[in-house]
Design a protein around this motif. Structure first.
Motif, mmCIF file in Angstrom:
data_model
loop_
_atom_site.group_PDB
_atom_site.id
_atom_site.type_symbol
_atom_site.label_atom_id
_atom_site.label_comp_id
_atom_site.label_asym_id
_atom_site.label_seq_id
_atom_site.Cartn_x
_atom_site.Cartn_y
_atom_site.Cartn_z
ATOM 1 N N SER A 1 9.039 -10.515 -2.395
ATOM 2 C CA SER A 1 7.644 -10.510 -2.781
ATOM 3 C C SER A 1 7.082 -9.113 -2.519
ATOM 4 C CB SER A 1 7.310 -11.660 -1.826
ATOM 5 O OG SER A 1 5.966 -11.499 -1.238
ATOM 6 N N GLU A 2 7.480 -8.492 -1.539
ATOM 7 C CA GLU A 2 6.737 -7.356 -1.087
ATOM 8 C C GLU A 2 7.202 -6.273 -2.398
ATOM 9 O OE1 GLU A 2 4.634 -5.930 0.933
ATOM 10 O OE2 GLU A 2 4.389 -8.082 2.033
ATOM 11 N N ILE A 3 8.130 -6.357 -3.039
ATOM 12 C CA ILE A 3 8.358 -5.557 -4.062
ATOM 13 C C ILE A 3 7.572 -5.829 -5.332
ATOM 14 C CG2 ILE A 3 10.015 -4.747 -5.646
ATOM 15 C CD1 ILE A 3 12.127 -5.101 -3.369
ATOM 16 N N LEU A 4 7.544 -6.904 -5.546
ATOM 17 C CA LEU A 4 6.850 -7.541 -6.748
ATOM 18 C C LEU A 4 5.267 -6.981 -6.660
ATOM 19 C CD1 LEU A 4 7.956 -10.918 -7.508
ATOM 20 C CD2 LEU A 4 8.302 -8.933 -8.946
ATOM 21 N N HIS A 5 4.722 -7.159 -5.298
ATOM 22 C CA HIS A 5 3.418 -6.562 -5.154
ATOM 23 C C HIS A 5 3.120 -5.243 -5.553
ATOM 24 C CE1 HIS A 5 0.108 -5.464 -2.586
ATOM 25 N NE2 HIS A 5 -0.392 -6.285 -3.180
ATOM 26 N N ARG A 6 4.094 -4.459 -4.965
ATOM 27 C CA ARG A 6 4.145 -2.985 -5.263
ATOM 28 C C ARG A 6 4.018 -2.880 -6.717
ATOM 29 N NH1 ARG A 6 7.583 1.304 -3.590
ATOM 30 N NH2 ARG A 6 7.178 0.677 -1.308
ATOM 31 N N TYR A 7 4.967 -3.281 -7.185
ATOM 32 C CA TYR A 7 4.912 -2.854 -8.720
ATOM 33 C C TYR A 7 4.093 -3.684 -9.874
ATOM 34 C CZ TYR A 7 9.102 -0.247 -7.778
ATOM 35 O OH TYR A 7 9.789 0.741 -7.123
ATOM 36 N N PHE A 8 3.821 -4.678 -9.440
ATOM 37 C CA PHE A 8 2.870 -5.518 -10.358
ATOM 38 C C PHE A 8 1.420 -6.165 -9.807
ATOM 39 C CE2 PHE A 8 7.370 -5.982 -11.690
ATOM 40 C CZ PHE A 8 7.297 -5.499 -12.744
ATOM 41 N N GLY A 9 1.355 -5.764 -8.673
ATOM 42 C CA GLY A 9 0.041 -6.570 -8.127
ATOM 43 C C GLY A 9 0.204 -7.769 -7.589
ATOM 44 N N SER B 1 14.779 -5.177 6.727
ATOM 45 C CA SER B 1 14.448 -3.602 6.744
ATOM 46 C C SER B 1 13.664 -3.291 5.389
ATOM 47 C CB SER B 1 15.521 -2.843 6.940
ATOM 48 O OG SER B 1 16.347 -3.295 7.878
ATOM 49 N N LEU B 2 14.187 -3.633 4.502
ATOM 50 C CA LEU B 2 13.479 -3.362 3.101
ATOM 51 C C LEU B 2 12.208 -3.932 2.988
ATOM 52 C CD1 LEU B 2 14.113 -2.020 0.607
ATOM 53 C CD2 LEU B 2 14.879 -3.969 -0.370
ATOM 54 N N HIS B 3 12.046 -5.093 3.374
ATOM 55 C CA HIS B 3 10.750 -5.750 3.568
ATOM 56 C C HIS B 3 9.635 -4.852 4.617
ATOM 57 C CE1 HIS B 3 7.711 -8.406 5.711
ATOM 58 N NE2 HIS B 3 7.657 -8.592 4.749
ATOM 59 N N ASN B 4 10.206 -4.558 5.807
ATOM 60 C CA ASN B 4 9.280 -3.747 6.662
ATOM 61 C C ASN B 4 9.189 -2.526 5.978
ATOM 62 O OD1 ASN B 4 9.625 -6.108 8.144
ATOM 63 N ND2 ASN B 4 11.051 -4.981 9.643
ATOM 64 N N VAL B 5 9.958 -1.694 5.359
ATOM 65 C CA VAL B 5 9.685 -0.538 4.838
ATOM 66 C C VAL B 5 8.601 -0.743 3.824
ATOM 67 C CG1 VAL B 5 10.612 1.376 3.687
ATOM 68 C CG2 VAL B 5 11.817 0.429 5.660
ATOM 69 N N VAL B 6 8.716 -1.542 2.826
ATOM 70 C CA VAL B 6 7.792 -1.731 1.778
ATOM 71 C C VAL B 6 6.664 -2.009 2.499
ATOM 72 C CG1 VAL B 6 7.285 -2.829 -0.353
ATOM 73 C CG2 VAL B 6 9.935 -2.334 0.222
ATOM 74 N N ARG B 7 6.513 -2.974 3.114
ATOM 75 C CA ARG B 7 5.355 -3.479 3.671
ATOM 76 C C ARG B 7 4.583 -2.351 4.463
ATOM 77 N NH1 ARG B 7 2.775 -8.833 4.599
ATOM 78 N NH2 ARG B 7 0.450 -7.575 5.262
ATOM 79 N N ARG B 8 5.454 -1.633 5.365
ATOM 80 C CA ARG B 8 4.609 -0.816 6.124
ATOM 81 C C ARG B 8 3.847 0.433 4.822
ATOM 82 N NH1 ARG B 8 4.253 1.077 11.323
ATOM 83 N NH2 ARG B 8 3.077 3.116 11.201
ATOM 84 N N ALA B 9 4.782 0.770 3.846
ATOM 85 C CA ALA B 9 4.370 1.655 3.128
ATOM 86 C C ALA B 9 2.901 1.270 2.573
ATOM 87 C CB ALA B 9 5.407 2.020 1.822
ATOM 88 N N HIS B 10 2.939 -0.097 2.220
ATOM 89 C CA HIS B 10 1.587 -0.705 1.408
ATOM 90 C C HIS B 10 0.599 -0.602 2.529
ATOM 91 C CE1 HIS B 10 -0.858 -3.690 -0.219
ATOM 92 N NE2 HIS B 10 -0.838 -4.385 0.775
ATOM 93 N N HIS B 11 0.892 -0.929 3.708
ATOM 94 C CA HIS B 11 -0.068 -0.698 4.697
ATOM 95 C C HIS B 11 -0.536 0.636 4.954
ATOM 96 C CE1 HIS B 11 -1.959 -1.726 8.575
ATOM 97 N NE2 HIS B 11 -1.347 -0.617 9.398
ATOM 98 N N CYS C 1 7.924 -10.029 12.433
ATOM 99 C CA CYS C 1 7.426 -10.931 11.304
ATOM 100 C C CYS C 1 6.173 -10.281 10.491
ATOM 101 C CB CYS C 1 6.864 -12.366 11.869
ATOM 102 S SG CYS C 1 8.198 -13.176 12.529
ATOM 103 N N SER C 2 5.534 -10.870 9.547
ATOM 104 C CA SER C 2 4.510 -10.288 8.642
ATOM 105 C C SER C 2 3.220 -10.223 9.681
ATOM 106 C CB SER C 2 4.434 -10.938 7.457
ATOM 107 O OG SER C 2 5.571 -10.996 6.726
ATOM 108 N N PRO D 1 5.751 -4.914 11.065
ATOM 109 C CA PRO D 1 5.967 -3.690 10.404
ATOM 110 C C PRO D 1 4.823 -2.580 10.336
ATOM 111 C CG PRO D 1 6.447 -5.200 8.800
ATOM 112 C CD PRO D 1 6.018 -6.010 10.034
ATOM 113 N N GLN D 2 3.439 -3.215 10.309
ATOM 114 C CA GLN D 2 2.477 -2.468 10.068
ATOM 115 C C GLN D 2 2.081 -1.696 11.404
ATOM 116 O OE1 GLN D 2 2.988 -5.737 8.929
ATOM 117 N NE2 GLN D 2 0.887 -6.520 8.397
#
Ligand code: SF4
Lengths: 502, 296
Positions: A10-18, A413-423, B278-279, B285-286
């Motif tokens: 879900s995080e990856i989809l958000h990154r690439y497609f909104g 971890s992947l989720h967290n990293v993508v999420r953090r980048a988003h943040h 968690c989120s 993670p933020q």
């Protein structure tokens, strides 16, 4: 499929497609497969947006569809594994660049962006893009040749075509065998010059063949592993062996058929050190403890086969060793490997062999157990009956399960990293926006040839402190990005291992 | 001389000695057993001396062998029956020792009585209690003058039943160092990889010699001890072992098949809170500080 995978996807989809595509993707992930009307219902999005999103997902091969029960509507399904590939794109580009040069990189990049495209459109778009650029050495003829060689080497392939079956209104996608295209150079040149491609009748669609790339990645892993264990020559020989194996076997077979040494010797003729000691090298690789290859038979001066599946297993072991070392320390890793070597072992023997103080040893063993790296197997002594019969407990490793939880950890971890980048991006969105605007204005001004002083004035609207912040964000994002790529590499090994049934 | 004849001979000599508590000379023996050659005599006597049956005295220029008065045996003599029984049981157990529970079962003594007997024997310095390394609560009894067996004392790695993990760690590192010095021999060896591999192998006795020469250990390390250490290296994944055709174990330093994977390069892979992260909520993670530090 795991919850963690869903989060990462879900995080990856958000990154690439909104956001909208993310919502649709998430919905599909949670419910498995469902028709459009149901998606509309659960997501609460307008129908048109859902359709748009699905179109995007389908185009990039991130979702599929199949006829629903009543054959007149389609059920849609997300392909989470393909979504994960989105973060692998930079690796594809790097790989193709190092093998086929920068034109191939342009081609693959464009094709990845378009997802699916005819050869004509692809070539003409790129050629037009770079027509008046500085890199004027890119011309459509060269591009065409590169395209043909990519197709020949199967890095790109023809996309499946939709076919309508009888009494079913939903088409099915049928894969087609790739035919290396014969493109009309003159028509292409003309199209580039006139900017009009309507005349060319080309309805063969192409897409990137991920699998071919993955095969390269896998070979690299094996070759590098052997090179680390023995030396570069042995690595090189492994590569030759793999190439030889492809001639007769499907690339992902669990174990290759026999490859005669004589063939290998021929292929290594230009490498004196290898061809001179070829038998020795093969023997050393075989006995290296990694067990990548196996002596198959004696016929014709000896034959070897590649144990692809075993190699995957060994690499997963190596990755897990690192993981245990980093999480619980090197002594825990010692216990972990000890248990693996002995297969089944009781607590007392662990202490004896690991040479650790009693207390530490016990503690670490329990920690390993707690984090699910090892498991406990009770064994009843059948002979001694009655209350005296105490069950003995043996520790051992269920590789499949451990690899599974390592995969989960990767997803997390992947989720967290993508999420953090988003943040990080969101935090500084104002500043990032400003930077983007300034850049585009400067670009425009340059094109218009405005005086340098004016350009500098515009550039200076970004104050030095702002620039400093921007720089640090950039650094952070870059690091997060590298982390994504590295995580993806770990996932690659694990996925490769799971490819073979237990 | 076959075993039998030798034993026979020893018996005869011992009997002779028993009859003459003041001691016997070489001459006495040859008189009593005339068929004996002098070389046979020497070997037999040497054996007996080794076994500690004789004391050797020099009396007026000639050697006298006297049967050893076994001190401990004598001491028990003064004791009561229970003590004798217990003492015999303990003696039987040799340097492996015997557990108090086994003594009780086999001697049929009551618990309190047994403790008393053991105390008394201990105070006479006839027996001692030794703590067992692999079961800290378990005490075993053995004769006072015996050196506990390795399985009890733990060998070189134990000092007063405490495991010396630092010592082991140091040895572990030194062994690795030694192996690493030659590990590169296999790389691009002009004489071929097999010879290269052989050159990068080290036998346990080579490593033992290196360790001994370093002088880091004040205990004498046997080859076996070094093998134990080398095996920990194998379990550490830092060495591999193989067997030479002559049965010798050899070791070689190796690298892991892959460099540390991405998973352990990100903070989450080694994060203790990863399952709680968690989120939304306290750990996200933020806001994560591990990440923040890592991104600095
Ligand atoms: S984001 Fe932070 S708290 Fe969460 S798992 Fe990663 S390192 Fe741990």
């Amino acid at each position: 499929m795991s919850h963690q995978l869903g989060r990462a996807v879900s995080e990856i989809l958000h990154r690439y497609f909104g956001e909208i595509v993310q919502q649709v993707g998430k919905d599909l992930f949670t419910y498995g497969s469902k028709p459009i009307s149901m998606i509309v219902k659960t997501t609460g999005l307008p129908r048109q947006q859902v359709i748009e999103s699905l179109r995007t997902l389908l185009k990039f091969d991130l979702a599929t569809f199949e006829p629903s029960v009543n054959d007149s509507i389609a059920d849609y399904k997300l392909l989470p594994d393909n979504v994960l590939l989105l973060i692998r794109y930079p690796r594809y580009l790097l790989q193709i660049k190092s093998k086929f040069g920068s034109e191939a990189e342009l081609l693959v990049e464009e094709l990845l962006q378009q997802a699916i495209c005819t050869a004509t459109v692809l070539l003409v778009t790129i050629a037009t893009k770079y027509k008046d650029g500085k890199e004027s050495n890119i011309n459509v003829i060269q591009l065409k040749d590169t395209f043909v060689s990519l197709a020949t080497a199967a890095y790109i392939q023809q996309a499946p075509v939709a076919e309508l079956k009888e009494d079913c209104e939903v088409p099915t996608l049928v894969p087609v065998a790739t035919i290396v295209p014969d493109l009309d150079t003159r028509a292409l040149i003309q199209a580039v010059n006139t900017g009009n491609i309507a005349d060319i009748n080309d309805n063969v669609y192409w897409r990137v063949n991920y699998d071919r790339f993955h095969q390269d990645f896998r070979d690299d892993l094996m070759v590098k592993a052997i090179a680390r264990r023995i030396d570069d020559n042995a690595g090189e020989l492994t590569r030759v062996l793999l190439q030889q194996m492809y001639l007769s076997m499907p690339a992902w077979a669990a174990e290759s058929g026999p490859v005669p040494v004589t063939e290998l010797r021929e292929r290594c003729a230009d490498k004196p050190l290898i061809s001179q000691h070829i038998n020795h090298y093969l023997k050393v690789i075989e006995e290296s403890g990694a067990g990548f290859i196996r002596r198959y038979g004696e016929a014709g001066g000896g034959q070897y086969s590649v144990r692809v599946r075993h190699a995957a297993q060994e690499l997963v072991h190596a990755a897990l060793d690192h993981l245990v070392t980093e999480r619980l320390g090197s002594h825990a890793a010692r216990i972990f490997r000890l248990i693996r070597t002995k297969k089944y072992i009781d607590e007392e023997d662990i202490q004896k062999h690991a040479m650790l103080p009693n207390k530490e040893c016990k503690e670490l063993t329990y920690k390993l157990l707690e984090e699910h790296f090892i498991s406990l197997q009770p064994m009843r002594k059948a002979a001694s009956a009655g209350a005296m019969a105490k069950a003995i407990y043996l520790y051992h490793i269920k590789l499949h399960d451990v690899a599974q939880s390592a995969t989960e950890l990767c997803y997390r971890s992947l989720h967290n990293v993508v999420r953090r980048a988003h943040h990080e991006r969101a935090l500084h969105s104002r500043l990032l926006d400003k930077q983007r605007r300034v850049r585009s204005i400067v670009h425009q001004m340059r094109l218009r040839g405005e005086p340098a002083q004016n350009i500098v004035d515009v550039e200076e609207t970004l104050t030095p402190p702002e620039l400093a912040v921007l720089q640090s964000i950039e650094k952070r994002l870059k690091q997060l990005n590298t982390a994504e790529l590295e995580l993806d590499k770990t996932l690659f090994i694990l996925k490769w291992y799971f490819m073979y049934p237990q | 001389m076959s075993e039998n004849i030798e034993d026979d001979l020893k018996e005869k000599i011992l009997n002779l000695a028993k009859k003459n508590p003041k001691g016997i000379t070489d001459k006495d023996i040859t008189v009593a057993i005339p068929e004996l050659t002098s070389s046979e005599l020497v070997t037999a006597i040497n054996k007996l001396l080794q076994q500690g049956c004789f004391d050797l005295y020099n009396q007026g220029g000639s050697l006298i062998y006297r049967l050893k008065t076994q001190a401990n045996k004598q001491a028990v003599k003064g004791a009561d029956n229970e003590e004798k029984v217990v003492f015999n049981l303990i003696e039987e157990a040799g340097n492996k020792g015997i557990w108090i529970r086994d003594i009780r079962i086999r001697s049929n003594l009551a618990n309190t009585q047994l403790t008393k007997v053991l105390k008394s024997l201990e105070s006479k310095k006839l027996i001692k209690a030794v703590k067992c390394v692999n079961a800290s609560k378990k005490k075993v009894y053995m004769l006072y003058n015996l050196e506990p067996d390795r399985s009890i004392s733990g060998g070189a790695w134990y000092q007063d039943q405490d495991f010396e993990s630092e010592f082991v760690d140091i040895l572990n590192r030194q062994c690795l160092r030694f192996l690493q010095q030659r590990a590169d021999k296999i790389k691009n060896n002009p004489r071929g990889p097999i010879i290269g591999r052989t050159q990068s192998y080290a036998t346990a006795s080579e490593v033992q010699k290196y360790i001994t020469d370093l002088g880091i250990s004040n205990v004498k390390l046997e080859v076996e001890d070094v093998i134990t250490i080398l095996n920990t290296l194998v379990y550490d994944g830092k060495a591999e072992s193989s067997v030479y055709p002559d049965g010798n174990r050899v070791y070689r330093a190796i690298e892991s098949l892959i460099p540390p994977p991405g998973l352990v390069q990100v903070p989450c892979g080694i994060c203790p809170l990863v399952l709680k992260c968690c989120s939304t909520g306290l750990v996200t993670p933020q806001e994560c500080t591990y990440m923040t530090e890592w991104l600095e």
